[in-house]
Design a protein around this motif. Sequence first.
Motif, mmCIF file in Angstrom:
data_model
loop_
_atom_site.group_PDB
_atom_site.id
_atom_site.type_symbol
_atom_site.label_atom_id
_atom_site.label_comp_id
_atom_site.label_asym_id
_atom_site.label_seq_id
_atom_site.Cartn_x
_atom_site.Cartn_y
_atom_site.Cartn_z
ATOM 1 N N UNK A 432 0.360 43.248 28.099
ATOM 2 C CA UNK A 432 1.590 43.926 28.500
ATOM 3 C C UNK A 432 2.723 43.794 27.482
ATOM 4 N N UNK A 433 2.401 43.360 26.268
ATOM 5 C CA UNK A 433 3.403 43.337 25.212
ATOM 6 C C UNK A 433 4.498 42.310 25.417
ATOM 7 N N UNK A 434 4.211 41.225 26.108
ATOM 8 C CA UNK A 434 5.187 40.153 26.327
ATOM 9 C C UNK A 434 5.285 39.304 25.064
ATOM 10 N N UNK A 435 6.470 38.864 24.750
ATOM 11 C CA UNK A 435 6.701 38.193 23.466
ATOM 12 C C UNK A 435 6.023 36.831 23.400
ATOM 13 N N UNK A 436 6.232 35.985 24.410
ATOM 14 C CA UNK A 436 5.759 34.600 24.349
ATOM 15 C C UNK A 436 4.904 34.229 25.548
ATOM 16 N N UNK A 437 3.895 33.408 25.277
ATOM 17 C CA UNK A 437 3.117 32.771 26.333
ATOM 18 C C UNK A 437 3.408 31.279 26.265
ATOM 19 N N UNK A 438 3.663 30.672 27.424
ATOM 20 C CA UNK A 438 4.045 29.262 27.425
ATOM 21 C C UNK A 438 3.444 28.523 28.612
ATOM 22 N N UNK A 439 3.301 27.215 28.451
ATOM 23 C CA UNK A 439 2.920 26.351 29.566
ATOM 24 C C UNK A 439 4.109 25.499 30.009
ATOM 25 N N UNK A 440 5.251 25.683 29.372
ATOM 26 C CA UNK A 440 6.459 24.904 29.689
ATOM 27 C C UNK A 440 7.562 25.858 30.145
ATOM 28 N N UNK A 441 7.677 26.051 31.443
ATOM 29 C CA UNK A 441 8.647 27.026 31.948
ATOM 30 C C UNK A 441 10.086 26.624 31.656
ATOM 31 N N UNK A 442 10.313 25.337 31.371
ATOM 32 C CA UNK A 442 11.684 24.897 31.099
ATOM 33 C C UNK A 442 12.204 25.458 29.772
ATOM 34 N N UNK A 443 11.287 25.828 28.880
ATOM 35 C CA UNK A 443 11.710 26.495 27.650
ATOM 36 C C UNK A 443 12.314 27.866 27.971
ATOM 37 N N UNK A 444 11.823 28.501 29.016
ATOM 38 C CA UNK A 444 12.378 29.788 29.445
ATOM 39 C C UNK A 444 13.806 29.583 29.954
ATOM 40 N N UNK A 445 13.998 28.535 30.738
ATOM 41 C CA UNK A 445 15.315 28.268 31.307
ATOM 42 C C UNK A 445 16.347 27.962 30.231
ATOM 43 N N UNK A 446 15.893 27.431 29.104
ATOM 44 C CA UNK A 446 16.797 27.058 28.025
ATOM 45 C C UNK A 446 17.123 28.217 27.089
ATOM 46 N N UNK A 447 16.395 29.319 27.210
ATOM 47 C CA UNK A 447 16.595 30.456 26.307
ATOM 48 C C UNK A 447 17.754 31.317 26.812
ATOM 49 N N UNK A 448 18.782 31.471 25.988
ATOM 50 C CA UNK A 448 19.975 32.220 26.385
ATOM 51 C C UNK A 448 19.720 33.720 26.503
ATOM 52 N N UNK A 449 18.675 34.226 25.856
ATOM 53 C CA UNK A 449 18.351 35.656 25.979
ATOM 54 C C UNK A 449 17.942 36.022 27.401
ATOM 55 N N UNK A 450 17.274 35.096 28.067
ATOM 56 C CA UNK A 450 16.713 35.374 29.394
ATOM 57 C C UNK A 450 17.790 35.190 30.452
ATOM 58 N N UNK A 451 17.988 36.224 31.286
ATOM 59 C CA UNK A 451 18.967 36.097 32.372
ATOM 60 C C UNK A 451 18.344 36.246 33.753
#
Length: 706
Positions: A432-451
């Motif tokens: 689906x063309x998603x930029x990143x795959x991660x096993x640490x969801x807290x990295x998502x919470x720390x990313x300022x791009x994601x709202x």
Amino acid sequence: MKQIIQDLKKGDTILEEVPVPLVKKGHVLIKTAKTLVSLGTEKMLVEFGKANFIQKAKQQPDKVKMVLDKVKTDGLKPTLDAVFNKLGQPLPLGYCNVGEVVAVGKGVTEFNIGDRVASNGNHAEYVLIPKNLVAKIPDNVSDEDAAFTVIGAIGLQGIRLLKPTFGETIVVVGLGLIGLVTAELLKANGCNVIGFDFDSEKIRIAKDKGIIAINPSEGTDQVKFVETFTNGVGADGVIITASSKSNEIISQSAQMCRKLGRVILVGVIGLDISRADFYNKEISFQVSCSYGPGRYDEEYEQKGNDYPIGYVRWTEKRNFEAVLNAISNGSLNVKPLITERVPLNEFEKIYGDMSSSKSIASILEYNSTENPKSTVTINEKSFNKQKGIIGIVGAGNFTSATILPNLKKLGADVKYIASSGGLSSTTMAKQYGIVNSTTNYKEILQDEDVDTIFITTKHNMHAQMVLESMRSNKSVFVEKPLALNTSELDDIIKEYNETEVTVSVGFNRRFAPLAKQMKKALGNDNTPMNIIATMNAGFIPADVWVHDMEIGGGRIIGEACHYIDLCTYLAGSKVKSVCMSSMGLNPQENTDNASILLKYENGTNVVINYFANGSKAYSKERVEVYSQERTLIMDNWRKLRGYGFKKFSKSFSKQNKGHYNQFNELITSQKNGGNPIIPFEEIVNTTKASFAAIESLKQGGWVEIK
């Protein structure tokens, strides 16, 4: 890290780059040194992946019937979408892993960093395994030999079910990897062992181990040979480790046995059993399940609750340890079984042509020197401080089948997708063309791009992740339920009142086109109405996690909440009291056969029938509304009929449960601002009503919503 997977749709065996799992409670993270390729089992998976759709269907006739039933109720396109989605999810290969513990989860006391261990981990550079599926390796056992632990446990469990005694004659049918190990363990147990196989090399290895090994293709009648060897008595037992579609094996196995003999099936064969073969001698037959007691038991494997040794002497973990001990003391010699040793990067030497391979045991060797990453970049894309950037936590079936296809149609920007193992999120990121795959969801919470955070994990993780997301100043969409208990809900309400972010729950039914038509036809005059909503939910086995009140919350809290919200939407009011009655003489709080009565503030009366004991051939969902001498009947989100309405009589559509509309409104709101797509107070009311239903069952009466 690298991991071997099987693409079920295209049939390719792939070495995939995925993020390393993060250690979690009750688990150990293992850096792999060796894995063993089980040619028999893995060959079946690889060949199934390479088969065309018709061949796949022939191999799984029970699944074909399920598909046909789904077509009748849901329509052709939703069914095909579901089938192709399932085939699009790759399988991780391998289940015989040896490595070093590099991280220990909370609650694990029997392992330390640096321990050499064997487990049922996949062919991957790092594996995360529950503690009850891991065993320490004795110092005098090499990594290579220890890789046979799980295979040995499969054979050992078959032996334990057979219960052989010293001096008995036991036949092993099929001298592949499991068969050879089984035969040697039987010999170590003091049995006379006869083995049958059509491969001359396997016969040679068996004879070198002191096993009486016969190749039937050379003209020997297997049944006659056993009769002669036992002086006409017959074998005391037969263990079948072969893989064949033929029914001849089960017939011959019974014929080989003495009176009251035993037959244990470890392999996969045709099972069209002749009653006469078993009747005259009262032969017993049993199928062996994998590694031993505890297998597929959520309490044992995932929660780490061991069975008391006084009651269950040999669990799967203790079987692992017994096999390692047998290798350590020399009663099991696995070295002659190794055919080849292949570096991980050259895995195609093993998987390239498994159909013609003569290998017995292939060892994959690992030599990873890279630091493991919890996030891998799949696609390059910049966002330039856009609004509505999404991070998804959870990459299960609902995410792949429903959320991502709809987000793709909407052109949504998804920067992350997280999964606990890393494989499913990587697969979906590529698709689906998603930029990143991660096993640490807290990295998502720390990313300022994601709202905006989408949470689609198991239910017991919802509340904590919602709180963490709000505290990270992210708006939240959480797939129902919002919380599993009042304490969790109170924490969310308090945090919501102190932040400016929005919280949405996946109550998609109110966004369905037919639901909107129903609402329009009924009007907004706040007149009380009668609603009967039926969910023919379908049976789910009792051991599935959704029934666990601590993990899934049960199906009333976890699923029936959908219909509480839908009725709230149609009624234009909030629930004020709840009473639930459940089927059975001793109803349990995790019931999935119940009728829920709801009284609304505006006088609306609702009955929600949530049943799991109905036919899957019948419509899954049905809603009836009675108001002002008018009636609406909605059938399975495909048909809507109106009676007594001046401007409406019927409507038909493809099955549409509102997911697309829900996500469209959510993304639009997130990008442009505006009110939440569902008022937060209604979300809270619905959640409290689901809790009240369970409380009502306990108390045996009506429960007021406060």
